[in-house]
Design a protein around this motif. Structure first.
Motif, short mmCIF file in Angstrom:
data_model
loop_
_atom_site.label_atom_id
_atom_site.label_comp_id
_atom_site.label_asym_id
_atom_site.label_seq_id
_atom_site.Cartn_x
_atom_site.Cartn_y
_atom_site.Cartn_z
N TRP A 9 39.97 52.94 18.12
CA TRP A 9 40.13 51.50 17.46
C TRP A 9 38.61 51.47 16.58
CZ3 TRP A 9 43.69 48.26 16.45
CH2 TRP A 9 45.09 48.22 17.17
N ASP A 10 37.57 51.89 17.05
CA ASP A 10 36.48 51.82 16.49
C ASP A 10 36.60 52.84 15.08
OD1 ASP A 10 34.07 50.37 15.67
OD2 ASP A 10 33.10 52.55 16.33
N ALA A 11 37.22 53.99 15.22
CA ALA A 11 37.30 55.03 14.35
C ALA A 11 38.29 54.35 13.09
CB ALA A 11 37.90 56.24 14.95
N ASN A 12 39.30 53.47 13.56
CA ASN A 12 40.48 53.06 12.74
C ASN A 12 40.03 51.53 12.39
OD1 ASN A 12 42.84 54.90 12.58
ND2 ASN A 12 41.94 55.16 14.37
N ALA A 13 38.81 51.17 12.68
CA ALA A 13 38.52 49.68 12.33
C ALA A 13 38.63 49.33 10.84
CB ALA A 13 37.02 49.41 12.68
N ALA A 14 38.30 49.97 10.05
CA ALA A 14 38.14 49.57 8.58
C ALA A 14 39.79 49.46 8.02
CB ALA A 14 37.49 50.60 7.72
N LEU A 67 33.31 31.82 21.48
CA LEU A 67 32.70 33.26 21.34
C LEU A 67 33.78 34.35 21.21
CD1 LEU A 67 29.97 34.69 21.40
CD2 LEU A 67 30.32 34.57 23.76
N ALA A 68 33.46 35.23 20.02
CA ALA A 68 34.27 36.40 20.04
C ALA A 68 33.42 37.81 20.47
CB ALA A 68 34.75 36.42 18.60
N ILE A 69 34.35 38.47 21.21
CA ILE A 69 33.56 39.61 21.74
C ILE A 69 34.32 40.66 21.77
CG2 ILE A 69 32.90 40.52 24.22
CD1 ILE A 69 32.52 37.90 25.15
N ASP A 70 33.89 41.88 21.16
CA ASP A 70 34.54 43.10 20.89
C ASP A 70 33.76 44.31 21.16
OD1 ASP A 70 37.62 43.82 19.62
OD2 ASP A 70 36.44 45.31 19.46
N ARG A 71 34.20 45.29 21.55
CA ARG A 71 33.24 46.50 21.71
C ARG A 71 33.05 47.34 20.58
NH1 ARG A 71 33.56 50.86 26.91
NH2 ARG A 71 32.12 52.46 25.95
N SER A 72 33.92 47.17 19.42
CA SER A 72 33.74 47.75 18.18
C SER A 72 32.70 47.10 17.41
CB SER A 72 34.98 48.02 17.37
OG SER A 72 34.89 48.22 15.96
N PRO A 73 31.71 47.57 17.04
CA PRO A 73 30.62 46.97 16.18
C PRO A 73 31.22 46.65 14.84
CG PRO A 73 29.57 48.97 17.13
CD PRO A 73 31.27 48.92 17.69
N THR A 74 32.23 47.67 14.23
CA THR A 74 32.60 47.24 13.05
C THR A 74 33.50 46.05 13.05
OG1 THR A 74 32.59 49.69 12.53
CG2 THR A 74 34.06 48.30 10.90
N MET A 75 34.36 46.20 13.86
CA MET A 75 35.05 44.65 14.19
C MET A 75 34.44 43.39 14.29
SD MET A 75 38.65 45.75 14.23
CE MET A 75 39.57 46.89 15.06
N THR A 76 33.36 43.63 15.24
CA THR A 76 32.47 42.38 15.68
C THR A 76 31.66 42.05 14.46
OG1 THR A 76 32.16 43.19 17.73
CG2 THR A 76 30.55 41.52 16.95
N ARG A 77 31.12 42.94 13.64
CA ARG A 77 30.54 42.51 12.07
C ARG A 77 31.53 41.84 11.30
NH1 ARG A 77 29.62 47.29 10.79
NH2 ARG A 77 27.80 47.44 12.24
N ALA A 78 32.92 42.48 11.24
CA ALA A 78 33.75 41.81 10.39
C ALA A 78 34.03 40.30 10.72
CB ALA A 78 35.09 42.78 10.25
N ALA A 79 34.21 39.97 11.99
CA ALA A 79 34.65 38.65 12.42
C ALA A 79 33.23 37.70 12.06
CB ALA A 79 34.51 38.62 14.06
N ALA A 80 32.11 38.08 12.31
CA ALA A 80 30.88 37.49 12.20
C ALA A 80 30.61 37.32 10.85
CB ALA A 80 29.54 38.20 12.84
N THR A 81 30.99 38.13 9.77
CA THR A 81 30.84 37.97 8.05
C THR A 81 31.85 37.80 7.45
OG1 THR A 81 31.01 40.39 8.17
CG2 THR A 81 28.83 39.54 8.60
N HIS A 82 32.99 37.19 8.03
CA HIS A 82 34.32 36.81 7.34
C HIS A 82 33.75 36.04 6.08
CE1 HIS A 82 37.92 34.89 6.48
NE2 HIS A 82 38.40 35.79 6.92
N PRO A 83 34.33 36.26 4.99
CA PRO A 83 34.21 35.73 3.84
C PRO A 83 33.94 34.06 3.83
CG PRO A 83 35.76 36.92 3.19
CD PRO A 83 35.37 37.25 4.61
N GLU A 84 35.18 33.39 4.43
CA GLU A 84 35.47 32.19 4.18
C GLU A 84 35.28 31.44 5.89
OE1 GLU A 84 39.45 32.03 2.87
OE2 GLU A 84 39.10 32.93 1.08
N GLU A 85 35.59 32.16 7.02
CA GLU A 85 35.40 31.57 8.19
C GLU A 85 34.72 32.56 9.09
OE1 GLU A 85 39.57 29.33 9.08
OE2 GLU A 85 40.27 31.17 7.96
N PRO A 86 33.58 32.76 9.26
CA PRO A 86 32.95 33.33 10.17
C PRO A 86 32.68 32.79 11.49
CG PRO A 86 31.29 32.38 8.72
CD PRO A 86 32.77 32.03 8.19
#
Length: 236
Positions: A9-14, A67-86
């Motif tokens: 999943w992390d490899a396909n995160a983007a 609190l959002a929790i995910d093992r994928s750093p890429t996914m977690t970063r996307a959740a925390a930096t969403h342009p409208e609703e982080p």
């Protein structure tokens, strides 16, 4: 601990982030059945396997402290930096949640447990962080769905033993995007026994499929929704 599914999943995160934010999966309709199962906001709602944060954003909009929790750093970063609703998000394994016992009123696991290698300890962890009367609300690929497939003639075939766990990878292409889903088929009993062993009681179990009799997925359910609770102290 190495996790083959997490690595996939992390490899396909983007690809997943773009896939879901463009609305190319089933979430828009699926959530209409799932979200009403989540209880009213309390002290804390933990979104396990939150991915890029789509459920967390829905919950925050309805008043939940999430609190959002995910093992994928890429996914977690996307959740925390969403342009409208982080949303508040941390990188963590579902089998080692960074929370004390009884810290949450609700744990949500939307379409992630079949993507976790060690599902039994993950469900145990969800139970551990729930306060008395707390709810675990989960959605998974229905085990019938992951066990079989439709043939071109319309018949539904289960080629291997339904009771045996096995990994799968499914690639779908829509518009100009391709997305590979990594998961593991498990029989329903794996989930229900893990829920019971976590000290939780199943309150609801609902099967979700198509409402269209002409759709093949009217005949076989697509998803499974379960609501389980931790009994209050002294109950029973």
């Amino acid at each position: 601990m190495r996790s083959h599914l997490a690595e996939g999943w992390d490899a396909n995160a983007a690809a997943w982030i773009e896939w879901t934010r463009r609305g190319l999966d089933s979430y828009r309709t699926h959530k209409l059945a799932f979200l009403p199962l989540i209880p009213r906001p309390g002290r804390l709602t933990v979104d396990i396997g939150a991915g890029e944060g789509r459920v967390s954003r829905e919950l925050r909009a309805s008043g939940h402290r999430v609190l959002a929790i995910d093992r994928s750093p890429t996914m977690t970063r996307a959740a925390a930096t969403h342009p409208e609703e982080p949303v508040p998000a941390v990188v963590a394994d579902a089998t080692q949640l960074p929370l004390p016992d009884a810290a949450a009123d609700c744990a949500v696991a939307f379409m992630c447990l079949h993507d976790i290698d060690d599902v039994v300890p993950a469900i145990a962890e969800a139970g551990r962080i729930l306060a008395p009367d707390g709810k675990l609300v989960l959605a998974i690929v229905h085990p019938l769905n992951s066990a079989g497939h439709f043939e071109p003639d319309g018949s539904f075939v289960i080629p291997d033993a339904y009771t045996q766990a096995r990994h799968y990878a499914t690639t779908r292409t829509r518009d100009d995007l391709s997305m590979t889903y990594h998961g593991i088929h498990r029989p329903l009993q794996t989930y229900t026994e893990a829920i019971a062993d976590a000290g939780l009681v199943i309150e609801r179990l609902r099967e979700y499929g198509s409402d269209d009799p002409a759709d093949k997925w009217y005949r076989v359910p697509l998803f499974l929704h379960i609501v389980a609770s931790r009994p209050a102290v002294g109950s029973g």
